[in-house]
Design an enzyme around this catalytic site. Structure first.
Site, PDB file in Angstrom:
ATOM      1  N   ARG A 263       0.806  -1.220   0.000  1.00  0.00           N
ATOM      2  CA  ARG A 263       0.000   0.000   0.000  1.00  0.00           C
ATOM      3  C   ARG A 263       0.843   1.275   0.000  1.00  0.00           C
ATOM      4  NH1 ARG A 263      -5.410  -0.607   3.594  1.00  0.00           N
ATOM      5  NH2 ARG A 263      -3.980  -0.462   5.357  1.00  0.00           N
ATOM      6  N   GLY A 264       2.143   1.128   0.149  1.00  0.00           N
ATOM      7  CA  GLY A 264       3.040   2.277   0.054  1.00  0.00           C
ATOM      8  C   GLY A 264       3.303   2.649  -1.389  1.00  0.00           C
TER       9      GLY A 264
ATOM     10  N   HIS B 120       8.466  14.569   1.498  1.00  0.00           N
ATOM     11  CA  HIS B 120       9.760  14.900   0.923  1.00  0.00           C
ATOM     12  C   HIS B 120       9.630  16.103  -0.009  1.00  0.00           C
ATOM     13  CE1 HIS B 120      10.449  10.583   2.104  1.00  0.00           C
ATOM     14  NE2 HIS B 120      11.475  11.193   2.635  1.00  0.00           N
TER      15      HIS B 120
ATOM     16  N   ASN C   8      15.909   9.197  -4.780  1.00  0.00           N
ATOM     17  CA  ASN C   8      14.687   9.872  -4.319  1.00  0.00           C
ATOM     18  C   ASN C   8      13.526   9.522  -5.247  1.00  0.00           C
ATOM     19  OD1 ASN C   8      16.016  11.551  -2.234  1.00  0.00           O
ATOM     20  ND2 ASN C   8      17.015  12.482  -3.988  1.00  0.00           N
ATOM     21  N   LEU C   9      12.404   9.136  -4.652  1.00  0.00           N
ATOM     22  CA  LEU C   9      11.258   8.674  -5.428  1.00  0.00           C
ATOM     23  C   LEU C   9      10.077   9.622  -5.303  1.00  0.00           C
ATOM     24  CD1 LEU C   9      11.443   4.956  -4.279  1.00  0.00           C
ATOM     25  CD2 LEU C   9      12.179   5.844  -6.503  1.00  0.00           C
TER      26      LEU C   9
ATOM     27  N   VAL D  18       6.097   2.612  -3.163  1.00  0.00           N
ATOM     28  CA  VAL D  18       6.950   1.651  -3.871  1.00  0.00           C
ATOM     29  C   VAL D  18       6.240   0.306  -4.040  1.00  0.00           C
ATOM     30  CG1 VAL D  18       9.086   0.315  -3.745  1.00  0.00           C
ATOM     31  CG2 VAL D  18       9.087   2.749  -3.157  1.00  0.00           C
ATOM     32  N   GLY D  19       5.696  -0.217  -2.945  1.00  0.00           N
ATOM     33  CA  GLY D  19       5.027  -1.513  -3.013  1.00  0.00           C
ATOM     34  C   GLY D  19       3.845  -1.517  -3.961  1.00  0.00           C
TER      35      GLY D  19
ATOM     36  N   TYR E   1      17.793   4.763  10.797  1.00  0.00           N
ATOM     37  CA  TYR E   1      17.138   4.166   9.632  1.00  0.00           C
ATOM     38  C   TYR E   1      18.181   3.611   8.667  1.00  0.00           C
ATOM     39  CZ  TYR E   1      14.143   3.857   5.465  1.00  0.00           C
ATOM     40  OH  TYR E   1      13.468   3.411   4.362  1.00  0.00           O
TER      41      TYR E   1
ATOM     42  N   SER F 166      17.699   2.322   0.806  1.00  0.00           N
ATOM     43  CA  SER F 166      17.427   3.758   0.789  1.00  0.00           C
ATOM     44  C   SER F 166      18.741   4.493   0.553  1.00  0.00           C
ATOM     45  CB  SER F 166      16.819   4.194   2.118  1.00  0.00           C
ATOM     46  OG  SER F 166      16.938   5.576   2.299  1.00  0.00           O
ATOM     47  N   SER F 167      18.679   5.649  -0.085  1.00  0.00           N
ATOM     48  CA  SER F 167      19.906   6.378  -0.424  1.00  0.00           C
ATOM     49  C   SER F 167      20.676   6.839   0.803  1.00  0.00           C
ATOM     50  CB  SER F 167      19.586   7.587  -1.312  1.00  0.00           C
ATOM     51  OG  SER F 167      18.719   8.473  -0.653  1.00  0.00           O
ATOM     52  N   CYS F 168      20.032   6.861   1.972  1.00  0.00           N
ATOM     53  CA  CYS F 168      20.727   7.316   3.179  1.00  0.00           C
ATOM     54  C   CYS F 168      21.751   6.294   3.677  1.00  0.00           C
ATOM     55  CB  CYS F 168      19.736   7.644   4.281  1.00  0.00           C
ATOM     56  SG  CYS F 168      18.816   6.228   4.898  1.00  0.00           S
TER      57      CYS F 168
ATOM     58  N   LYS G  76      18.791  -0.280   7.296  1.00  0.00           N
ATOM     59  CA  LYS G  76      18.823  -0.647   5.875  1.00  0.00           C
ATOM     60  C   LYS G  76      20.149  -1.317   5.493  1.00  0.00           C
ATOM     61  CE  LYS G  76      14.758   0.419   4.368  1.00  0.00           C
ATOM     62  NZ  LYS G  76      13.902  -0.624   3.792  1.00  0.00           N
TER      63      LYS G  76
ATOM     64  N   TRP H 245      12.371  26.539   1.587  1.00  0.00           N
ATOM     65  CA  TRP H 245      13.459  26.351   2.552  1.00  0.00           C
ATOM     66  C   TRP H 245      14.798  26.247   1.836  1.00  0.00           C
ATOM     67  CZ3 TRP H 245      13.172  23.086   7.554  1.00  0.00           C
ATOM     68  CH2 TRP H 245      12.169  23.586   8.387  1.00  0.00           C
TER      69      TRP H 245
ATOM     70  N   ASP I 243      20.112  23.398   4.149  1.00  0.00           N
ATOM     71  CA  ASP I 243      20.137  22.886   2.776  1.00  0.00           C
ATOM     72  C   ASP I 243      20.253  21.364   2.727  1.00  0.00           C
ATOM     73  OD1 ASP I 243      19.774  24.994   1.057  1.00  0.00           O
ATOM     74  OD2 ASP I 243      21.896  25.503   0.927  1.00  0.00           O
TER      75      ASP I 243
END
Length: 309
Positions: free
Chosen positions: A13-14, A180, A166-167, A16-17, A137, A108-110, A141, A203, A270
């Site tokens: 339900r997200g 995001h 980033n999606l 990506v999924g 997080y 995830s990119s993080c 991952k 911002w 930033d």
């Protein structure tokens, strides 16, 4: 994957999924297995054990996770670490125990070091310190990626990991505080247009550079890799193209039709100056994104209008 194979999409339900679920339906798969979080709590070891022993899925897309923006990540540090570790541990271990043919873990990119060279290559994993705000997080991952590799090494499981940039896209989160940057700008410009506001304040300086991938393109890449990639390590998934936040804002402003002016609040943070994925590994395998940013933002905006108006 055979068209009648039982495929479990965790987190359907997200954003990506749901994109992976749509892709599989469009490709003609007929035996898709999904459960909402109220039906199956993936943090619950006993519940996940019972589910796998009963259902015996043949393939698993692990897109379920506890996610959020900077504020949520930094506020609920224990929750983000504990809950994501629980989800991964339970699903990956039960996939091994119940003979799953292939599992895909989504990162995830993080996961990459805060000060890693650009563009980000897969081999930069664990070469430096992480961004402090979302470190819990990121550690969860990274543990998932290493867990997939460890089960491959010890038990010969065909578990693979992918690392999306980033999606944005259908079913995105447009919450005023928790979303995001791209969906946040869509909402901000839309509301300014509707309310007749003359100025939109953004911002930061507008100078950081970011890369964006439409979620349905990610789903297409996941499907491609599930068919064609069977190696340890991870694969970056992105466009290999980035732009400044200022240029992103101007593009969204144009698409939405906001006719006022922009200001940038340089007193606000930033974040990382640049976060671009090196996608040469994915391109060498034979996959490239299809949906360019302008087209994708138009699709996302239509989705936003259909659900938030």
């Amino acid at each position: 994957m055979e068209k009648n194979a039982k495929i479990y999409v965790a987190g359907h339900r997200g954003m990506v999924g749901s994109a992976i679920y749509r892709k599989l339906l469009n490709e003609g798969f007929t035996n898709l297995l999904v459960k909402t979080s109220s039906e199956l709590d993936l943090r619950d070891q006993n519940a996940v054990t019972d589910f796998f022993e009963t259902e015996k899925p043949e393939y698993v897309f692990l897109a379920a996770a506890k996610v959020g923006g900077i504020v949520a990540n930094n506020t609920y540090r224990a929750d983000f670490l504990y809950e994501n570790l629980c989800i991964q541990n339970n699903v990956i271990h039960q996939s091994y125990k119940n003979g799953v043919k292939k599992l895909m873990f989504l990162g995830s990119s993080c996961i990459y070091p805060k000060l890693a060279p650009q563009p980000l290559k897969e081999e930069y994993l664990l070469t430096g310190l992480l961004e402090e705000t979302n470190e819990p997080y990121a550690i969860a991952k990274i543990a998932g990626i290493k867990m997939a590799d460890a089960y491959r090494a010890q038990y010969n499981c065909n578990f693979i990991s992918v690392m999306p940039t980033n999606l944005y896209g259908y079913n995105d989160n447009y919450h005023p505080q928790n979303s995001h940057v791209l969906p946040a700008l869509i909402r901000k410009f839309h509301e300014a247009k509707v309310n007749g506001t003359s100025v939109v304040n953004i911002w930061g300086s507008g100078s950081p550079m970011r890369e964006f991938l439409f979620a349905d393109d990610l789903a297409d890449a996941c499907y491609f890799l599930m068919q064609n990639y069977n190696e340890p390590g991870l694969v970056n998934v992105g466009t290999g193209v980035d732009l400044t936040i200022k240029d992103l804002a101007l593009l969204i402003k144009s698409i939405i039709g906001f006719e006022g002016t922009l200001t940038f609040d340089s007193s606000k943070p930033d974040g990382t100056p640049r976060k671009l994925m090196d996608v040469s590994k994915l391109h060498a395998l034979g996959w490239k994104h299809q949906i360019e940013l302008e087209e994708g933002i138009k699709l996302a905006y239509r989705d936003f209008l259909s659900k938030h108006i």
